[in-house]
Design an enzyme around this catalytic site. Structure first.
Site, PDB file in Angstrom:
ATOM      1  N   TYR A  79       0.845  -1.198   0.000  1.00 42.04           N
ATOM      2  CA  TYR A  79       0.000   0.000   0.000  1.00 42.04           C
ATOM      3  C   TYR A  79       0.875   1.241   0.000  1.00 42.04           C
ATOM      4  O   TYR A  79       1.892   1.280   0.694  1.00 42.04           O
ATOM      5  CB  TYR A  79      -0.902   0.014   1.241  1.00 42.04           C
ATOM      6  CG  TYR A  79      -2.354  -0.131   0.851  1.00 42.04           C
ATOM      7  CD1 TYR A  79      -2.940   0.765  -0.038  1.00 42.04           C
ATOM      8  CD2 TYR A  79      -3.127  -1.170   1.355  1.00 42.04           C
ATOM      9  CE1 TYR A  79      -4.258   0.610  -0.422  1.00 42.04           C
ATOM     10  CE2 TYR A  79      -4.454  -1.323   0.978  1.00 42.04           C
ATOM     11  CZ  TYR A  79      -5.014  -0.426   0.086  1.00 42.04           C
ATOM     12  OH  TYR A  79      -6.311  -0.563  -0.305  1.00 42.04           O
ATOM     13  N   GLU A  81      -0.590   4.871  -0.408  1.00 41.47           N
ATOM     14  CA  GLU A  81      -1.386   6.081  -0.675  1.00 41.47           C
ATOM     15  C   GLU A  81      -0.507   7.306  -0.480  1.00 41.47           C
ATOM     16  O   GLU A  81       0.271   7.387   0.466  1.00 41.47           O
ATOM     17  CB  GLU A  81      -2.609   6.122   0.234  1.00 41.47           C
ATOM     18  CG  GLU A  81      -3.684   5.153  -0.254  1.00 41.47           C
ATOM     19  CD  GLU A  81      -4.930   5.135   0.611  1.00 41.47           C
ATOM     20  OE1 GLU A  81      -5.125   6.072   1.392  1.00 41.47           O
ATOM     21  OE2 GLU A  81      -5.689   4.161   0.491  1.00 41.47           O
ATOM     22  N   ASP A 225      -6.349  13.338 -25.454  1.00 41.79           N
ATOM     23  CA  ASP A 225      -6.366  11.943 -25.022  1.00 41.79           C
ATOM     24  C   ASP A 225      -5.675  11.145 -26.120  1.00 41.79           C
ATOM     25  O   ASP A 225      -6.266  10.851 -27.159  1.00 41.79           O
ATOM     26  CB  ASP A 225      -7.829  11.501 -24.836  1.00 41.79           C
ATOM     27  CG  ASP A 225      -7.948  10.047 -24.420  1.00 41.79           C
ATOM     28  OD1 ASP A 225      -6.955   9.309 -24.538  1.00 41.79           O
ATOM     29  OD2 ASP A 225      -9.047   9.651 -23.991  1.00 41.79           O
ATOM     30  N   THR A 251      -3.508   5.791 -22.105  1.00 37.79           N
ATOM     31  CA  THR A 251      -3.354   4.491 -21.471  1.00 37.79           C
ATOM     32  C   THR A 251      -1.931   4.037 -21.791  1.00 37.79           C
ATOM     33  O   THR A 251      -1.242   4.652 -22.605  1.00 37.79           O
ATOM     34  CB  THR A 251      -4.362   3.457 -22.024  1.00 37.79           C
ATOM     35  OG1 THR A 251      -4.281   3.469 -23.447  1.00 37.79           O
ATOM     36  CG2 THR A 251      -5.781   3.780 -21.584  1.00 37.79           C
ATOM     37  N   LYS A 254      -1.796   0.204 -25.188  1.00 42.10           N
ATOM     38  CA  LYS A 254      -2.201   0.063 -26.593  1.00 42.10           C
ATOM     39  C   LYS A 254      -0.932   0.084 -27.449  1.00 42.10           C
ATOM     40  O   LYS A 254      -0.140  -0.839 -27.340  1.00 42.10           O
ATOM     41  CB  LYS A 254      -3.201   1.167 -26.960  1.00 42.10           C
ATOM     42  CG  LYS A 254      -4.505   1.076 -26.128  1.00 42.10           C
ATOM     43  CD  LYS A 254      -5.532   2.075 -26.581  1.00 42.10           C
ATOM     44  CE  LYS A 254      -6.855   1.896 -25.864  1.00 42.10           C
ATOM     45  NZ  LYS A 254      -6.971   2.711 -24.640  1.00 42.10           N
ATOM     46  N   ARG A 260      -1.776  -2.670 -18.501  1.00 49.22           N
ATOM     47  CA  ARG A 260      -3.032  -1.906 -18.564  1.00 49.22           C
ATOM     48  C   ARG A 260      -2.972  -0.821 -17.504  1.00 49.22           C
ATOM     49  O   ARG A 260      -2.715  -1.109 -16.335  1.00 49.22           O
ATOM     50  CB  ARG A 260      -4.226  -2.810 -18.292  1.00 49.22           C
ATOM     51  CG  ARG A 260      -4.313  -3.999 -19.221  1.00 49.22           C
ATOM     52  CD  ARG A 260      -5.650  -4.677 -19.091  1.00 49.22           C
ATOM     53  NE  ARG A 260      -6.644  -3.863 -19.757  1.00 49.22           N
ATOM     54  CZ  ARG A 260      -6.851  -3.863 -21.075  1.00 49.22           C
ATOM     55  NH1 ARG A 260      -6.142  -4.648 -21.857  1.00 49.22           N
ATOM     56  NH2 ARG A 260      -7.757  -3.100 -21.614  1.00 49.22           N
TER      57      ARG A 260
HETATM   58  N1  DSN Z   1     -11.925   0.427 -25.252  1.00 48.05           N
HETATM   59  C1  DSN Z   1     -10.783   1.096 -25.849  1.00 48.05           C
HETATM   60  C2  DSN Z   1     -10.663   0.789 -27.296  1.00 48.05           C
HETATM   61  O1  DSN Z   1     -10.894  -0.348 -27.658  1.00 48.05           O
HETATM   62  O2  DSN Z   1     -10.332   1.660 -28.080  1.00 48.05           O
HETATM   63  C3  DSN Z   1     -10.792   2.525 -25.590  1.00 48.05           C
HETATM   64  O3  DSN Z   1     -10.794   2.701 -24.211  1.00 48.05           O
END
Ligand code: DSN
Length: 441
Positions: A79, A81, A225, A251, A254, A260
């Site tokens: 933990y 925080e 974003d 994120t 990707k 993730r």
């Molecule tokens: N769900 C994601 C995507 O597939 O693009 C975006 O958050």
């Protein structure tokens, strides 16, 4: 069985049978297998599913063994925080080191003044950014979900659409690309507090500089974003929003190919407000194992081979798009500048849902997707979204992309009978055997 207009036959309750006869070294589950054989079996099956099928889901990738190790590490137990040097728990000496490492690497990678690596996901990164930049009820402009935006860019069913007054913008009907003059007109008309730019199924270059000027003229702030394109931005192959946007979110799993999770980048003067918005604003304890894996991901993204990887991601997407076009498919906007290929199936009379199911049955994983101005609702959709990050990580090149395009055409063609489908399935299995997934090998 339900025949669609094109003759494509889709089982409405598919009982997809994967044939796992590849020689896969499955996930490292030896302790797990002894402790909990049911969970271990499911994990092994998933590893085999990934190894023996072609993943064209644009938002997915295969993380390296190093990223997986960091994620599955002892940091799971801690933990922490708070932030480095000011935690609400003792025993954080190494936790501070790993978070500082992740923050410094993120800043360097994206040339950002400040980075917050604690956001658990892209949605929470956006939520933290909105709560820093906005009051409930404020007017915000965001790309409509049905034109390629994201749930958190103002969809009515999402907190963003419930708490803020979103004015959607979309793509031009003719070019199917962003029309910056139209966005500017809308911004000057509505005078939003914030303009959100970024997308989940937009395959063209985004002109962040122009959007920065538009936001300035309208007296708005800019939030970029870049979740989908972060890896391409990190490699210098897509313009970076970081200079122009007050806050950039992403994120890390990707095109960036990490664990993730979420990431927030901002100007120095917003650092404390963004950090406070994440913790204690919307989150409690950070997921330190994920933060360690983010640190590894940022390190990997700084290596020269990562730039080469991203070049191949783009080249593979262009090859896939042009080969599908050559064989008669309509690609939204006529092509791609990034890792995404959005296919409009309306000329074939096939729905996105049917195509997704037919392809999955033969071992190609894609997702149904609305196309701009889609007359069909999202659960059915008129298109499929394809992406090249995962197959490129496996080592697919131009030759394999041309083969994949032909296999897609074969499966979706009206002539596809059970025998053809079985042939395609076997061909996919053979192809996958030649390209093991690095994290599983
Ligand atoms: N769900 C994601 C995507 O597939 O693009 C975006 O958050």
């Amino acid at each position: 069985m339900h025949p669609v207009r094109s003759g494509l036959v889709v089982d409405r309750q598919p009982n997809i049978q994967y044939h796992y006869d590849t020689d896969v070294k499955t996930a490292n589950t030896s302790s797990l297998a002894q402790r909990d054989s049911k969970a271990a079996t499911i994990l092994n099956l998933e590893a085999e599913r990934q190894a023996s099928t072609i993943n064209l889901i644009a938002s997915e990738n295969h993380a390296s063994r190093a990223v997986l190790e960091a994620q599955g590490s002892v940091l799971t137990d801690k933990y922490a925080e708070g932030y480095p040097g000011r935690r609400y728990y003792s025993g954080c000496i190494h936790i501070d080191e790993i978070e500082n490492l992740a923050v410094e690497r993120a800043r360097k990678l994206f040339k950002a003044e400040h980075a917050n690596v604690q956001a658990h996901s892209g949605s929470q990164a956006n939520m933290a950014a909105y709560s820093t930049l906005l009051e409930h009820g404020d007017t915000v402009m965001g790309m409509s979900l049905s034109h390629g935006g994201h749930l958190t860019h103002g969809a009515k069913v999402n907190f963003s659409g419930k708490w803020y007054n979103f004015v959607p913008y979309g793509v031009d009907r003719k070019t199917e690309m962003l029309n910056y003059d139209e966005i500017e007109k809308l911004a000057l008309e509505h005078k939003p507090e914030l303009i959100v730019v970024g997308a989940s199924s937009y395959s063209r270059i985004v002109d962040f500089e122009r959007l920065g000027h538009i936001a300035d003229r309208a007296g708005a702030k800019l939030l970029a974003d870049m979740a989908h394109i972060a890896g391409i931005v990190a490699a210098g192959l897509h313009p970076s929003p970081v200079r122009y946007a007050h806050v950039s979110t992403s994120t890390t799993h990707k095109t960036l190919r990490g664990p993730r999770g979420g990431l927030i980048l901002c100007k120095r003067e917003m650092a404390s407000a963004i950090d406070a918005a994440v913790f204690p604003g919307i989150q409690g304890g950070p997921a330190m194992h994920a933060i360690a894996a983010k640190a590894v991901c940022f390190f990997e993204a700084m290596q020269p081979e990562f730039v080469h990887y991203q070049e191949l991601v783009l080249e593979n997407a262009r090859t896939l798009a042009s080969e599908l076009q050559r064989q008669g498919m309509r690609i939204v906007s006529g092509g791609t500048d990034n890792h995404i290929v959005l296919v409009d199936l309306s000329p074939q009379g096939i729905t996105g849902r049917d195509a997704e199911q037919a392809l999955e049955a033969t071992g190609i994983t894609v997702n149904r997707n609305t196309i701009p101005f889609d007359p069909r609702p999202a659960p059915i959709a008129s298109g499929i979204r394809l992406g090249t990050p995962a197959v490129t990580t496996r080592g697919f090149g131009a030759e394999e992309m041309r083969r994949v395009a032909s296999l897609i055409i074969k499966v979706l063609s009206s002539a596809a009978d059970k025998r053809t489908q079985e042939q395609v399935r076997l061909e996919i299995r053979d192809l996958c055997q030649q390209f093991p997934i690095p994290g599983l090998a």
